[in-house]
Design a protein around this motif. Structure first.
Motif, PDB file in Angstrom:
ATOM      1  N   UNK A  48       2.036   3.644   3.191  1.00 15.74           N
ATOM      2  CA  UNK A  48       3.239   4.437   2.903  1.00 15.74           C
ATOM      3  C   UNK A  48       4.021   3.830   1.742  1.00 15.74           C
ATOM      4  N   UNK A  49       4.141   2.513   1.705  1.00 13.01           N
ATOM      5  CA  UNK A  49       4.844   1.847   0.611  1.00 13.01           C
ATOM      6  C   UNK A  49       4.142   2.031  -0.721  1.00 13.01           C
ATOM      7  N   UNK A  50       2.814   1.956  -0.717  1.00 14.06           N
ATOM      8  CA  UNK A  50       2.047   2.163  -1.948  1.00 14.06           C
ATOM      9  C   UNK A  50       2.182   3.603  -2.420  1.00 14.06           C
ATOM     10  N   UNK A  51       2.123   4.555  -1.470  1.00 17.07           N
ATOM     11  CA  UNK A  51       2.271   5.964  -1.842  1.00 17.07           C
ATOM     12  C   UNK A  51       3.654   6.229  -2.428  1.00 17.07           C
ATOM     13  N   UNK A  52       4.684   5.656  -1.811  1.00 18.34           N
ATOM     14  CA  UNK A  52       6.048   5.846  -2.331  1.00 18.34           C
ATOM     15  C   UNK A  52       6.204   5.211  -3.707  1.00 18.34           C
ATOM     16  N   UNK A  53       5.665   4.013  -3.879  1.00 18.63           N
ATOM     17  CA  UNK A  53       5.781   3.325  -5.174  1.00 18.63           C
ATOM     18  C   UNK A  53       5.045   4.093  -6.267  1.00 18.63           C
ATOM     19  N   UNK A  54       3.905   4.681  -5.924  1.00 11.80           N
ATOM     20  CA  UNK A  54       3.116   5.375  -6.949  1.00 11.80           C
ATOM     21  C   UNK A  54       3.836   6.607  -7.499  1.00 11.80           C
ATOM     22  N   UNK A  55       4.846   7.114  -6.780  1.00 11.31           N
ATOM     23  CA  UNK A  55       5.583   8.278  -7.283  1.00 11.31           C
ATOM     24  C   UNK A  55       6.419   7.932  -8.515  1.00 11.31           C
ATOM     25  N   UNK A  56       6.574   6.660  -8.818  1.00 13.98           N
ATOM     26  CA  UNK A  56       7.330   6.229  -9.992  1.00 13.98           C
ATOM     27  C   UNK A  56       6.473   6.220 -11.257  1.00 13.98           C
ATOM     28  N   UNK A  57       5.187   6.480 -11.101  1.00 13.33           N
ATOM     29  CA  UNK A  57       4.280   6.479 -12.255  1.00 13.33           C
ATOM     30  C   UNK A  57       4.189   7.876 -12.857  1.00 13.33           C
ATOM     31  N   UNK A  58       3.488   7.964 -13.957  1.00 15.65           N
ATOM     32  CA  UNK A  58       3.303   9.222 -14.681  1.00 15.65           C
ATOM     33  C   UNK A  58       1.820   9.591 -14.705  1.00 15.65           C
ATOM     34  N   UNK A  59       1.314  10.228 -13.641  1.00 18.31           N
ATOM     35  CA  UNK A  59      -0.115  10.545 -13.625  1.00 18.31           C
ATOM     36  C   UNK A  59      -0.538  11.491 -14.755  1.00 18.31           C
ATOM     37  N   UNK A 126       7.652  -4.455  -5.443  1.00 20.02           N
ATOM     38  CA  UNK A 126       6.703  -4.095  -4.384  1.00 20.02           C
ATOM     39  C   UNK A 126       5.318  -4.558  -4.848  1.00 20.02           C
ATOM     40  N   UNK A 127       4.428  -4.921  -3.916  1.00 25.91           N
ATOM     41  CA  UNK A 127       3.077  -5.333  -4.335  1.00 25.91           C
ATOM     42  C   UNK A 127       2.360  -4.294  -5.198  1.00 25.91           C
ATOM     43  N   UNK A 128       2.654  -3.013  -4.958  1.00 24.78           N
ATOM     44  CA  UNK A 128       2.039  -1.974  -5.800  1.00 24.78           C
ATOM     45  C   UNK A 128       2.309  -2.258  -7.269  1.00 24.78           C
ATOM     46  N   UNK A 129       3.562  -2.575  -7.608  1.00 19.45           N
ATOM     47  CA  UNK A 129       3.922  -2.796  -9.013  1.00 19.45           C
ATOM     48  C   UNK A 129       3.351  -4.104  -9.548  1.00 19.45           C
ATOM     49  N   UNK A 130       3.179  -5.082  -8.674  1.00 16.64           N
ATOM     50  CA  UNK A 130       2.507  -6.316  -9.101  1.00 16.64           C
ATOM     51  C   UNK A 130       1.110  -5.980  -9.593  1.00 16.64           C
TER      52      UNK A 130
END
Length: 187
Positions: A48-59, A126-130
């Motif tokens: 859930x944390x990775x999915x939420x963090x990925x919304x900050x990217x520009x696919x 968040x680890x996603x951004x790392x």
């Protein structure tokens, strides 16, 4: 099987370019593979944390960047065809265009980094951004190295230089094609 038999049956001598470039390519693919495996392993602990963090990217931008790198790989491959046909100026132009597309890729990536950072996302958020900054940043360094290689082989066009240099560029393309879906599309 003897070394002579290996050569006749499709061994290392049949690889295009230079064996040391292939050693480099395989080692780089292993490093990126380990990074992606670590990303996926950590993602399992916090989907859930990775999915939420990925919304900050520009696919969409990342998709455009994918098309840019695939096109640049095509141009690099065409450069070899041009060289083999004796069309050296066309080979040089194709290499410089491929490198120019690499620069466009980097410009879009820098824009995306600025946007993501402006939203307060750093390697500490968040680890996603790392993983995002580490993997895509390491890839961006390879794009820079590949662009330098393309310029060097455009300066001294030979089929061997093209085989060796474009093999590296194709590895850069391949890594992005692996990074893109894992980082940008996996929710």
């Amino acid at each position: 099987m003897s070394a002579g038999q290996l050569d006749r049956t499709g061994g290392l001598d049949d690889l295009p370019g230079d064996l040391m470039m292939w050693v480099l390519i395989v080692s780089e693919l292993l490093v990126f593979g380990a990074g992606l495996a670590a990303f996926l392993a950590v993602r399992i602990t916090d989907p859930a944390g990775f999915a939420a963090a990925s919304t900050h990217l520009h696919p969409t931008l990342a998709g455009v960047n994918t098309l840019i790198l695939i096109t640049s790989g095509f141009l690099a491959a065409r450069a070899l065809d041009f060289s083999l046909a004796g069309r050296i100026p066309a080979a040089r132009l194709a290499l410089l265009e491929a490198g120019g597309l690499g620069a466009l890729f980097l410009a879009i990536k820098i824009y995306e980094y600025a946007e993501v950072a402006a939203r307060g996302n750093s390697t500490e958020t968040h680890p996603f951004f790392t993983f995002y900054y580490l993997l895509t940043g390491f890839h961006a360094l390879h794009v820079v190295a590949g662009m330098l290689i393309l310029v060097l082989i455009a300066w001294k066009v030979t089929p061997r230089n093209l085989e060796v240099g474009t093999a590296f560029w194709h590895m850069v393309d391949l890594v992005w094609v692996l990074l893109f879906p894992v980082i940008y599309l996996l929710a």
